[in-house]
Scaffold this motif. Structure first.
Motif, PDB file in Angstrom:
ATOM      1  N   TYR A  55      52.111  30.212  33.333  1.00  0.00           N
ATOM      2  CA  TYR A  55      51.083  31.171  33.724  1.00  0.00           C
ATOM      3  C   TYR A  55      49.929  31.192  32.722  1.00  0.00           C
ATOM      4  O   TYR A  55      50.111  31.459  31.542  1.00  0.00           O
ATOM      5  N   VAL A  58      48.111  36.533  32.617  1.00  0.00           N
ATOM      6  CA  VAL A  58      49.187  37.489  32.884  1.00  0.00           C
ATOM      7  C   VAL A  58      48.660  38.906  32.704  1.00  0.00           C
ATOM      8  O   VAL A  58      48.040  39.221  31.685  1.00  0.00           O
ATOM      9  N   GLY A  65      51.561  37.260  37.162  1.00  0.00           N
ATOM     10  CA  GLY A  65      51.122  36.046  36.484  1.00  0.00           C
ATOM     11  C   GLY A  65      50.474  35.085  37.461  1.00  0.00           C
ATOM     12  O   GLY A  65      50.869  35.007  38.631  1.00  0.00           O
ATOM     13  N   TRP A  66      49.466  34.364  36.958  1.00  0.00           N
ATOM     14  CA  TRP A  66      48.758  33.393  37.788  1.00  0.00           C
ATOM     15  C   TRP A  66      48.741  32.034  37.093  1.00  0.00           C
ATOM     16  O   TRP A  66      48.356  31.930  35.924  1.00  0.00           O
ATOM     17  N   SER A  67      49.151  31.011  37.802  1.00  0.00           N
ATOM     18  CA  SER A  67      48.959  29.638  37.350  1.00  0.00           C
ATOM     19  C   SER A  67      47.620  29.185  37.914  1.00  0.00           C
ATOM     20  O   SER A  67      47.411  29.219  39.134  1.00  0.00           O
ATOM     21  N   GLN A 128      58.591  32.696  33.904  1.00  0.00           N
ATOM     22  CA  GLN A 128      58.644  34.090  34.346  1.00  0.00           C
ATOM     23  C   GLN A 128      59.358  34.951  33.310  1.00  0.00           C
ATOM     24  O   GLN A 128      58.905  36.051  32.979  1.00  0.00           O
ATOM     25  N   VAL A 133      56.809  37.927  33.860  1.00  0.00           N
ATOM     26  CA  VAL A 133      56.165  37.893  35.173  1.00  0.00           C
ATOM     27  C   VAL A 133      57.177  38.185  36.280  1.00  0.00           C
ATOM     28  O   VAL A 133      58.245  37.578  36.338  1.00  0.00           O
ATOM     29  N   SER A 136      54.384  36.450  41.070  1.00  0.00           N
ATOM     30  CA  SER A 136      53.956  35.109  40.666  1.00  0.00           C
ATOM     31  C   SER A 136      53.009  34.488  41.692  1.00  0.00           C
ATOM     32  O   SER A 136      53.303  34.464  42.890  1.00  0.00           O
TER      33      SER A 136
END
Length: 248
Positions: A55, A58, A65-67, A128, A133, A136
């Motif tokens: 991630y 966050v 959380g972001w990828s 995570q 997270v 997701s």
């Protein structure tokens, strides 16, 4: 997906970024910085080190959380699909660790595919846990080479179900033999491709109908104007911080 005020902030951030004459296009850390601005969450200095976890952004309050990915495509059309790298997956080297001792490139496509899914799922689960997270997502900024058309896409990001995939090697059109890419399909649609030479795992995504489309006018500051403006803003920020820290 983004709220109305976040879409406004995204548009403003894109305009401000492309106005910089020292930035060629929005990618990598530039996209990360923009996204942190959009979500109004703290941004760390990359000089202090960058995490190899999944991630890139966050929100500790919401445990989201972001990828983040940024990709350049020839055309941005709702409903069109694209592939992008999600992971370096050296499943042969990590075969024992993944629970597949004896795995080689000559193993069956299903065995290789199961190891690929295991490798990717472990990345999600471990990240995570490490980054706190619960919610997701994968957030992608698509752009064209001219830099005035953008599309923001957001997808839920959770471990994959290995039982839904079928695996087969690509076929070399010249020789008719098995190619270098192992394709993982779900109900006949290719979702993953693993290339054995580069050990890279690609994922397919389709631009959804609810994607956010943004068009901006690409106006660039002159180098002199840019440097003068940044230095002036930097001086103001330093003076403000100094006055706030000064004891009364």
């Amino acid at each position: 997906m983004l709220k109305d005020d976040e879409i406004k902030r995204l548009r403003q951030a894109i305009i401000a970024t492309v106005a910089s004459p020292v930035i060629g296009s929005i990618e990598d850390y530039t996209w990360e910085a923009i996204f942190h601005y959009v979500k109004n969450i703290p941004l760390s200095d990359p000089a202090l080190g960058r995490s190899k976890l999944l991630y890139d952004a966050v929100d500790l309050v919401t445990q989201t959380g972001w990828s983040l990915k940024s990709l350049q495509l020839n055309k941005l059309n709702i409903g069109s699909s694209f592939f992008f790298v999600i992971q370096r997956a050296d499943i042969i080297k990590k075969a024992v660790q993944l629970g597949y001792p004896g795995l080689t490139e000559q193993s069956s496509p299903d065995a290789l595919g199961a190891a690929i899914i295991q490798h990717w799922n472990e990345k999600i689960i471990s990240s995570q846990a490490a980054q706190g997270v619960v919610n997701s997502y994968e957030s992608i900024l698509l752009k064209t080479i001219k830099g005035y058309e953008y599309i923001y896409c957001e997808f839920p990001l959770y471990p994959l179900d290995p039982n839904t995939f079928s695996w087969a090697w690509t076929v070399d059109k010249m020789t008719g033999l098995s190619g270098a890419g192992l394709q993982g399909s779900v109900t006949g649609k290719i979702e993953l491709i693993w290339y054995k030479n580069q050990k890279q795992l690609f994922r397919a995504r389709t631009i959804p109908a609810q994607a956010v489309c943004i068009t901006v006018q690409r106006t660039r500051l002159t180098l002199d104007r840019y440097v003068e403006t940044v230095l002036s803003a930097l001086e103001d920020q330093i003076n403000t911080q100094f006055s706030e820290d000064e004891p009364e």
